[in-house]
Design an enzyme around this catalytic site. Structure first.
Site, PDB file in Angstrom:
ATOM      1  N   GLU A 107       0.530  -0.808   0.114  1.00  0.00           N
ATOM      2  CA  GLU A 107      -0.183  -0.215   0.394  1.00  0.00           C
ATOM      3  C   GLU A 107       0.249   1.467   0.007  1.00  0.00           C
ATOM      4  OE1 GLU A 107      -2.760  -0.696   2.056  1.00  0.00           O
ATOM      5  OE2 GLU A 107      -3.636   0.994   2.143  1.00  0.00           O
TER       6      GLU A 107
ATOM      7  N   GLU B 157      -1.126  -0.565  13.519  1.00  0.00           N
ATOM      8  CA  GLU B 157      -2.012  -0.425  12.797  1.00  0.00           C
ATOM      9  C   GLU B 157      -3.208  -0.663  13.794  1.00  0.00           C
ATOM     10  OE1 GLU B 157      -3.119  -1.713   8.815  1.00  0.00           O
ATOM     11  OE2 GLU B 157      -3.984  -0.175   8.430  1.00  0.00           O
TER      12      GLU B 157
HETATM   13  C1  BGC Z   1      -4.395   2.634   5.192  1.00  0.00           C
HETATM   14  C2  BGC Z   1      -5.304   3.671   6.623  1.00  0.00           C
HETATM   15  C3  BGC Z   1      -6.109   4.461   5.595  1.00  0.00           C
HETATM   16  C4  BGC Z   1      -7.520   3.795   5.171  1.00  0.00           C
HETATM   17  C5  BGC Z   1      -8.665   4.992   4.729  1.00  0.00           C
HETATM   18  C6  BGC Z   1      -5.866   1.579   4.714  1.00  0.00           C
HETATM   19  O1  BGC Z   1      -5.643   0.693   3.939  1.00  0.00           O
HETATM   20  O2  BGC Z   1      -3.634   1.589   5.777  1.00  0.00           O
HETATM   21  O3  BGC Z   1      -4.404   3.928   7.288  1.00  0.00           O
HETATM   22  O4  BGC Z   1      -6.217   5.757   6.215  1.00  0.00           O
HETATM   23  O5  BGC Z   1      -7.228   2.555   4.937  1.00  0.00           O
HETATM   24  O6  BGC Z   1      -9.232   3.766   5.371  1.00  0.00           O
END
Ligand code: BGC
Length: 919
Positions: free
Chosen positions: A484, A766
């Site tokens: 990502e 996270e």
């Molecule tokens: C990310 C987050 C981001 C989110 C949005 C995720 O996959 O890692 O940090 O803000 O998506 O909802």
């Protein structure tokens, strides 16, 4: 006497390549090792001279206390010109400082003209012959030679790439910047970098070269797979390089070397494959010794193609550099021949390995953040599912041995997020010193040190700071390990204040805010992440809390650094976003309608997303999305109004403050009861409403009490998601519940920060429940162990424990409030935060009925200091009663303590009372 130090231009020290026509200068003032009370600048003079010519600008003596954001005046600066500048300051007694040492900057090329950016040509391999969606391609190597008739006085290189480049001159790497030109929307613009290469070129024969990797331009961007149906070559497939080398000889005319058809190219070099998130394969048997030096036989190399590229702009932010090396703390062999080295810290960068092997030995280095229970490398969170070939970041490097003597491997065009390194293909475990983790990130200056008497809290702060470093690679990313690694706006929006305490984020965030604006869709929506390669008006845009980053962060740049230009650049786009929200929500309540935003994040990763945690409520933690979104809507409208007022746009200031008022009224009508209950009764709902000042005064205290009470169903813990957590922490303190906030920070059970660091976290996770004892890992599809958002509590620690809060008004660190609130049994804390005016430091201690507070305020700043829990009569300053202490004005009681106002200087307050120190 004052001395002038730390000269910076556009926030950078001695930058090469400035394309702002009136670069802004800043400096700091020092006054010996401890600042004299009342030390102030009352006037300054800046003298700028052009290299090889006379004075370009002399400000003359300007009566002003300003030390930052001073734009260079005088005549138009010459493209490619190098400017040297120095400053002297006058203090409050009219005494002049010495001249500062000279600093410098170099202007970039002009837009157009003979050596203008529009004349830059791009070169690259002729064809992307072996293009394949599945595989990374070998790196192109490019070179040419040139001769110089005489000795060199100055040489400057400007270069960029479609992809990533490493430039070489006469056998050496140019500069120490990594992963250049970093990530922008390459369809809109590419950044160029400037280098002073005066010491690298010489009279006689020279060679210049470059190696390219696909980077973000052509590499595998995992998230693209889901949206576009392909993940590689999102911006383009053909890599390119552009450069201009300007040599100014001691005598005679300038020599200019550019990228053109005279260069040659090969893809037969040692970098066989490289991918920004995936890893790199290096075959040392294919090294081409001397390819980057004069005299190399390149007859087997082919011609290059020459083409036009996108718009070039100077890189405005600090380069990505290696800032630290980590040695492993232990080595294990979970299965024969598989070695796992633990670096003791979840870090971001790559590994340097020294090894001995036979020719053709393939040494595999894989990277992971955690271990499986059997001691093998945990890679499940890298999204490597064979059924989804477009996803995944293998984080796997290969080194194929040359077979001669010690060989040293270090990749070039990739980066990994990891604590553990798995090495296979070697006979024995790497010896001590043979493997190090190289930490690399955007090198924004360190701005603080924080320490307190609790080792756990220190670990939390260290984890926050590591997470910040791990997520600064040209853009603020969400994570550094899976496929990502996007510039998710909601994450930096909530983490921004913390980030600014830890580092000087001005240049870095100014760059990224431009990325946000580059991706603003025509209807006014800001993207959810930037750069946005997938069509910002189609997917992933306009999410409240994410899009609002382009309003909130410019405001913070203004209040923290006094950066008016940030507001000027931000204002029109910001109001367009607020206008969009108003247009779409005529009754001013932001509703969650799938048409507009198919995937509405809301207060992401709140307690409703916990997996298999049976003793907490399963639902009801998440704040209703309308409440969440309307709160951000009101806040952004309010900030746009404030921006307008600062910019002198009185009409707009009126329009948007009226809009903000109407949104607050709509919010109250739709969601707030007359007893201060907010629909849903969630912790987050109260936190957002209070934090954005949405409630009428009489209801605030009641709402705060309800917020504190809303912790109960969660066993006294949090149910908040990433956007409301730190806001709740702040509001608890603001409304008189500091001990509740301390408890949240310090509680041993999940969810808490303490839980993370006591269960192996060396960076912020996270998810609160990323790993839970008994249950193990959360859903591997989204389970990073290096995510900033929850680390936003850092700002709270700086402000409440460290006691440092920069005042918003006046902006630019002109004033600070020092108001530590001891709690949770802490007996001391020490914090130093380097503002744009210099370092503010605080040290407090409590014990035996005495509370002491040492404070140092740099020249040109005033401070309000609150000595907690003390009455005026109980406090002394440097053993003098407060009323008699020089430079101290008593302001009476405030926030349950004794408030004083001080001028710059160092102070020592002591309070003797039963109450001192709330602990
Ligand atoms: C990310 C987050 C981001 C989110 C949005 C995720 O996959 O890692 O940090 O803000 O998506 O909802």
């Amino acid at each position: 006497m004052l001395s002038v130090t730390r000269l910076r231009c556009e926030y950078l020290s001695n930058p090469v390549g400035i394309d702002t026509l009136a670069p802004r200068m800043s400096w700091e003032l020092e006054d010996g090792c401890s600042t004299r009370r009342g030390a102030r600048q009352t006037a300054y003079r800046i003298v700028v001279r052009r290299d090889g010519a006379g004075t370009a600008w002399d400000s003359g003596r300007v009566r002003s206390s300003q030390t930052a954001q001073i734009a260079c005046g005088g005549k138009r600066l010459s493209p490619l010109g190098t400017y040297f500048w120095r400053v002297r300051a006058w203090d409050e007694k009219g005494k002049a400082s010495d001249w500062s040492p000279e600093a410098r900057w170099t202007m970039g090329p002009a837009e157009s003209g003979l050596r203008g950016l529009s004349s830059f040509r791009w070169i690259g391999p002729r064809l992307a012959e072996s293009w394949s969606e599945r595989e990374a391609q070998p790196s192109p190597y490019l070179r040419r030679e040139f001769s110089l008739a005489g000795p060199v006085r100055r040489a400057t290189l400007f270069a960029s790439a479609l992809g990533i480049y490493e430039a070489r001159i006469n056998g050496s790497r140019v500069g120490d910047a990594l992963l250049c030109p970093e990530w922008t929307d390459y369809r809109v613009k590419v950044q160029y970098q400037g280098y002073d290469v005066s010491d690298m070129v010489r009279e006689g024969k020279n060679a210049i070269g470059a190696v390219l990797g696909p980077g973000w331009y052509a590499g595998h961007l995992g998230a693209a797979g889901t949206v576009l149906g392909y993940a590689r070559g999102v911006y383009g497939r053909l890599l390119g390089f552009t450069a201009l080398l300007l040599v100014q000889p001691l005598a005679g005319d300038e020599v200019v070397i550019v990228t053109d058809a005279s260069w040659k190219c090969t893809t037969d070099g040692p970098i066989r494959a490289s991918d920004i998130f995936g890893g790199e394969t290096y075959d040392a048997r294919r090294e081409m010794p001397g390819w980057d030096a004069a005299g190399y036989d390149d007859s087997a190399w082919g011609p290059v193609s020459v083409f036009q590229g996108p718009r070039l702009v100077a890189q405005p932010n600090e380069a990505i550099r290696i800032t630290q090396d980590l040695a492993p703390v232990s080595t294990a062999e979970p299965s024969p021949g598989t070695f796992i080295l633990d670096l003791g810290q979840n870090m971001v960068g790559w590994v340097r390995m020294t090894l001995h092997g036979r020719p053709g030995d393939d040494v595999r280095i894989r990277h992971g953040e955690m271990l499986n229970p059997d001691g093998t490398l945990y890679r499940d969170n890298l999204r490597l599912d064979p059924a989804r070939p477009l996803r995944g970041a293998p984080q796997e490097d290969h080194y194929v041995c040359r077979g001669t003597g010690p060989e040293v491997f270090e990749p070039h065009f990739t980066y990994h997020g990891f604590r553990y390194v798995e090495v296979t293909g070697v006979e024995r475990a790497p010896a001590p010193g043979a493997l190090v983790g190289r930490v690399l990130h955007s090198d924004a200056p360190d701005a603080g040190t924080f320490e307190c008497s609790s080792p756990v809290l220190n670990k939390i702060m260290a984890a926050i700071q590591w997470t910040q470093r791990g997520n600064m690679h040209g853009i603020p990313t969400d994570c550094p390990q899976r496929d990502e690694r996007l510039g998710w706006a909601g994450d930096i929006q909530v983490f921004c204040r913390t980030a600014m305490f830890n580092r000087d984020m001005a240049a870095f965030l100014s760059k990224w805010l431009r990325d946000m604006r580059d991706a603003q869709s025509p209807d006014g929506r800001f993207p959810d992440f930037a750069p946005h390669p997938y069509g910002s008006h189609i997917r992933y845009s306009g999410n409240p809390g994410w899009a609002d980053a382009a309003v909130i962060i410019p405001w913070l740049l203004y209040t923290t650094y006094g950066d008016l230009r940030a507001l000027e650049e931000a204002f029109e786009p910001a109001r367009r976003w607020v206008d969009f929200s108003a247009r779409e929500n005529p009754d001013l309540v932001w509703r969650d309608r799938g048409r507009l935003i198919p995937f509405f994040y809301g207060d992401w990763l709140n307690a409703d997303t916990f997996l298999g945690i049976h003793d907490l409520p399963r639902t009801g933690g998440e704040v209703p999305k309308e409440i969440y979104a309307t709160a951000f809507f009101a806040h952004s409208a309010e900030l746009v109004a404030r921006m307008a007022a600062v910019l002198g746009r009185t009409r707009e200031a009126g329009v948007y403050s009226a809009l903000a008022r109407r949104i607050r009224a709509a919010f109250g009508k739709a969601f707030v009861s007359t007893h201060g209950r907010i629909k849903g009764g969630t912790q987050a709902g109260y936190a957002l409403a209070l934090s954005f000042d949405l409630l009428p005064k009489p209801l605030r205290r009641k709402a705060a009490a309800r917020m504190a009470a809303a912790l109960k169903p969660y066993g006294g813990g949090l149910s908040t998601g990433i956007q409301s957590t730190v806001r709740l922490m702040r509001e608890l303190v603001r409304w008189g519940y500091p001990e509740e906030a301390y408890r949240l920070l310090n509680r041993q059970e999940m969810p808490s920060w303490r839980y993370m660091v006591e269960h192996g976290g060396t960076s912020i996770w996270e998810r609160w429940d990323g790993w839970v004892g008994g249950r193990g890992f959360q859903n591997p599809d989204m389970n990073s162990f290096n995510h900033c958002a929850i680390g936003s509590v850092g700002e709270w620690m700086w402000q409440v424990i460290g006691g440092i809060t920069l005042d918003e008004d006046p902006p630019g660190a002109a004033a600070v409030t020092i108001s530590p609130i001891p709690g949770a049994g802490l007996t001391w804390a020490r914090a130093m935060h380097r503002t744009i005016r210099g370092p503010v430091s605080v040290e407090w201690k409590t014990g035996k009925g005495v509370f002491s507070l040492d404070v140092s305020i740099p020249p040109n700043m005033t401070a309000t200091i609150v000595i907690p829990g003390a009455a005026v009569s109980e406090v002394t300053e440097s053993e003098t009663p407060l009323a008699l202490a020089p430079g101290v004005r008593v302001r009476g009681r405030r926030s349950g303590g004794c408030a004083v106002e001080v001028q710059p200087g160092t102070y020592r307050f002591e309070a003797r009372s039963r109450e001192s120190g709330l602990s």
